[in-house]
Design an enzyme around this catalytic site. Structure first.
Site, mmCIF file in Angstrom:
data_model
loop_
_atom_site.group_PDB
_atom_site.id
_atom_site.type_symbol
_atom_site.label_atom_id
_atom_site.label_comp_id
_atom_site.label_asym_id
_atom_site.label_seq_id
_atom_site.Cartn_x
_atom_site.Cartn_y
_atom_site.Cartn_z
ATOM 1 N N LYS A 22 0.827 -1.213 0.000
ATOM 2 C CA LYS A 22 0.000 0.000 0.000
ATOM 3 C C LYS A 22 0.860 1.262 0.000
ATOM 4 O O LYS A 22 0.637 2.176 -0.804
ATOM 5 C CB LYS A 22 -0.920 0.005 1.227
ATOM 6 C CG LYS A 22 -1.628 1.331 1.450
ATOM 7 C CD LYS A 22 -2.443 1.332 2.710
ATOM 8 C CE LYS A 22 -1.696 1.643 3.969
ATOM 9 N NZ LYS A 22 -1.557 3.065 4.324
ATOM 10 N N ASN A 23 1.837 1.298 0.890
ATOM 11 C CA ASN A 23 2.590 2.548 1.023
ATOM 12 C C ASN A 23 3.503 2.825 -0.166
ATOM 13 O O ASN A 23 3.802 3.984 -0.461
ATOM 14 C CB ASN A 23 3.352 2.581 2.340
ATOM 15 C CG ASN A 23 2.404 2.749 3.528
ATOM 16 O OD1 ASN A 23 1.247 3.119 3.343
ATOM 17 N ND2 ASN A 23 2.876 2.458 4.726
ATOM 18 N N CYS A 120 -4.361 8.042 9.842
ATOM 19 C CA CYS A 120 -4.680 7.498 11.162
ATOM 20 C C CYS A 120 -4.204 8.430 12.258
ATOM 21 O O CYS A 120 -3.146 9.039 12.154
ATOM 22 C CB CYS A 120 -4.015 6.129 11.331
ATOM 23 S SG CYS A 120 -4.838 4.836 10.422
ATOM 24 N N ARG A 125 2.089 13.838 13.654
ATOM 25 C CA ARG A 125 2.382 13.689 12.229
ATOM 26 C C ARG A 125 2.591 15.021 11.496
ATOM 27 O O ARG A 125 1.868 15.365 10.553
ATOM 28 C CB ARG A 125 1.295 12.855 11.542
ATOM 29 C CG ARG A 125 1.026 11.566 12.261
ATOM 30 C CD ARG A 125 0.136 10.621 11.508
ATOM 31 N NE ARG A 125 0.855 9.833 10.533
ATOM 32 C CZ ARG A 125 0.320 8.856 9.825
ATOM 33 N NH1 ARG A 125 -0.944 8.565 9.982
ATOM 34 N NH2 ARG A 125 1.025 8.181 8.958
ATOM 35 N N ASP A 309 4.448 -0.045 12.102
ATOM 36 C CA ASP A 309 3.167 -0.552 11.588
ATOM 37 C C ASP A 309 2.901 -2.002 11.995
ATOM 38 O O ASP A 309 1.831 -2.534 11.709
ATOM 39 C CB ASP A 309 3.124 -0.435 10.056
ATOM 40 C CG ASP A 309 2.821 0.987 9.602
ATOM 41 O OD1 ASP A 309 2.676 1.870 10.463
ATOM 42 O OD2 ASP A 309 2.719 1.207 8.378
ATOM 43 N N ARG A 401 -8.918 0.413 4.673
ATOM 44 C CA ARG A 401 -7.989 1.353 4.016
ATOM 45 C C ARG A 401 -6.723 0.662 3.562
ATOM 46 O O ARG A 401 -6.091 1.102 2.600
ATOM 47 C CB ARG A 401 -7.602 2.466 5.008
ATOM 48 C CG ARG A 401 -8.726 3.443 5.256
ATOM 49 C CD ARG A 401 -8.278 4.539 6.156
ATOM 50 N NE ARG A 401 -6.910 4.933 5.811
ATOM 51 C CZ ARG A 401 -6.166 5.737 6.513
ATOM 52 N NH1 ARG A 401 -6.640 6.253 7.606
ATOM 53 N NH2 ARG A 401 -4.961 6.042 6.129
#
Ligand code: UD1
Length: 434
Positions: A22-23, A120, A125, A309, A401
């Protein structure tokens, strides 16, 4: 509201195939707009974050087409460069990766206007390092009322950028802004995650000149123009790690296919250390666990350290192990919000500052849970699968997601899990699985 209902207690067994990362996909899909030609990107995970980003890319005028579920064609030649061009809709503010369009559009047009990123709630962040990088290349960056970032430059000119913190997002964003800039850019103290290398490889396949991705010094020599390409995204390290811990927490035996075992080393080594067995093949790993695991100490760190993660999934596994484990979270300050949920299942975890002290218990009892964020949500599903009795997990929107067909993959491994939308459906599931 849709939620997962789970009946736990079964050892998960069988095979699972991991989707594209995903990233990496989020960086690559955004980077595709840097050329006017068509890019065909394979192994794109079919998850909500990539769907939202593709919608945003389409909304600014690019041609986006799904060739099949995992192959996407993007043509950035139809994006109109004017001051009305703004990446913003009600969804884009919810995902983190919207900021990659800042670097990509700035790189392409010397102008970008993007709504502030969401994502999230796992910490503050900030994006100061992204901004520092854009400014070093000669851009001015303003944050408008209403939460829009506007970056613009007469000409982007290569420069030396030292990142004060190791950040994945800023490293990728600065790389994208620099590939078409004049001259040489050096990013020092760059992040080294596999998806940084994947984005750099993708850009190089478009004709960029990036060297050193995967080390902490990335050197970019600006080129005049980028061209279309065909590229396949690497497998998702975190989805793979999630199924690895699922195998251990349920005392199962899972062959996890389509992975790059090297990317999983930090996870593999911790699972071996606590007593699980991980066998590495060329592009798969088998994870087996029998009986109770042992305790360990973990500190999350940038790659190649233990990934933040994977922290909640690992904590969920360690909370069932013998003895006392300590997990220290050094990347995000708000990443222990799942601890209260696990406590309701019988886990004994005490959070002290940025550490969680975990005293292993014999087992979990099913409970009604709420996912606080993406990875913590996946961790709660693992807990439900390992628990005695029924659990429900609400707010699965977070999980969707980042995990493709999460419940389908778990069912294929023998897990009892379903998405239900009403009490009636929940009762039906309970009757069916007994
Ligand atoms: C990305 C991943 C996320 C993962 C994280 C760390 C995406 C879409 N998300 O998030 O899943 O958990 O990497 O592997 O790829 N920081 C600053 N200033 C900045 C940028 C970051 O101080 O300008 C700090 C952050 O607060 C954090 C650390 O740097 O403490 C790492 O953040 P970063 O690597 O940038 O994470 P994201 O790119 O947001």
């Amino acid at each position: 509201m849709e939620k997962y209902v789970i009946k736990g207690g079964k050892a998960l067994e069988g095979e699972v195939t991991i989707a594209g990362a995903k990233n990496a996909a989020l960086g690559i899909l955004a980077a595709a707009v840097l050329t006017d030609e068509e890019c065909i990107i394979e192994n794109v995970p079919y998850v909500d974050d990539t769907k939202v980003l593709l919608r945003a890319i389409e909304n600014i005028g690019a041609k986006v087409k799904y060739i099949d579920t995992h192959t996407v064609s993007i043509c950035g030649g139809t994006i109109h460069n004017d001051e009305d061009l703004c990446v913003d809709d009600e969804y884009i503010r919810k995902i983190r990766a919207s900021y990659y369009l800042l670097g990509a559009l700035l790189g392409k047009f010397n102008y970008a206007q993007v709504a502030l990123p969401g994502g999230c709630d796992i910490g503050l962040r900030p994006i100061d390092q992204h901004i520092k990088g854009f400014k070093a290349l000669g851009a001015t960056v303003d944050i408008e009322n209403g939460g829009k970032i506007i970056a613009k430059a007469e000409n982007l000119i290569g420069n030396h950028v030292y990142l004060d913190v190791v950040t994945v997002g800023a490293t990728i964003n600065i790389m994208m802004a620099a590939v078409l800039a004049e001259g040489k850019t050096t990013i020092e103290n760059a992040a080294k995650e596999p998806h940084i290398v994947d984005v750099a490889n993708f850009l190089n396949s478009m004709g960029a000149n990036i060297k050193g991705a995967g080390t902490d010094v990335i050197r970019i020599r600006g080129v005049q123009k980028l061209k279309g390409t065909e590229y396949s995204i690497i497998p998702d390290q975190i989805e793979a790690g999630t199924f690895m811990t699922m195998a251990v927490a349920t005392k199962g035996n899972i062959l996890i296919k389509n992975v790059i075992p090297k990317h999983l080393e930090a996870i593999t080594s911790k699972l071996n250390e606590i007593g699980a067995r991980v066998i590495e093949y060329d592009d798969s790993v088998r994870v087996m666990a029998d009986g109770r695991m042992k305790s360990t100490q973990i500190k999350t760190l940038p790659y190649p350290g233990f990934p933040t993660d994977m922290q909640p999934q690992m904590a969920t596994t360690l909370a069932l192990s013998q003895g006392t484990s300590v997990i220290t979270e050094s990347i995000f300050e708000n990443r222990f919000r799942y601890v209260n949920e696990l406590a309701r299942m019988g886990a004994k975890i005490k959070v002290e500052g940025n550490s969680a002290v975990i005293t292993g218990v014999d087992g979990y009892k099913g409970a009604n849970l709420v996912a606080p964020d993406l990875r913590a949500g996946a961790a709660l599903v693992i807990a439900g699968l390992a628990a005695e009795g029924f659990s429900t997990v609400e707010d699965i929107k977070y999980i969707l997601r980042g995990y493709e067909d999460f419940d389908g993959k778990i069912r294929a491994l023998g897990g009892d899990i379903e998405v239900v939308d009403s009490d009636k459906e929940l009762q039906k599931f309970k009757l069916r699985v007994g």
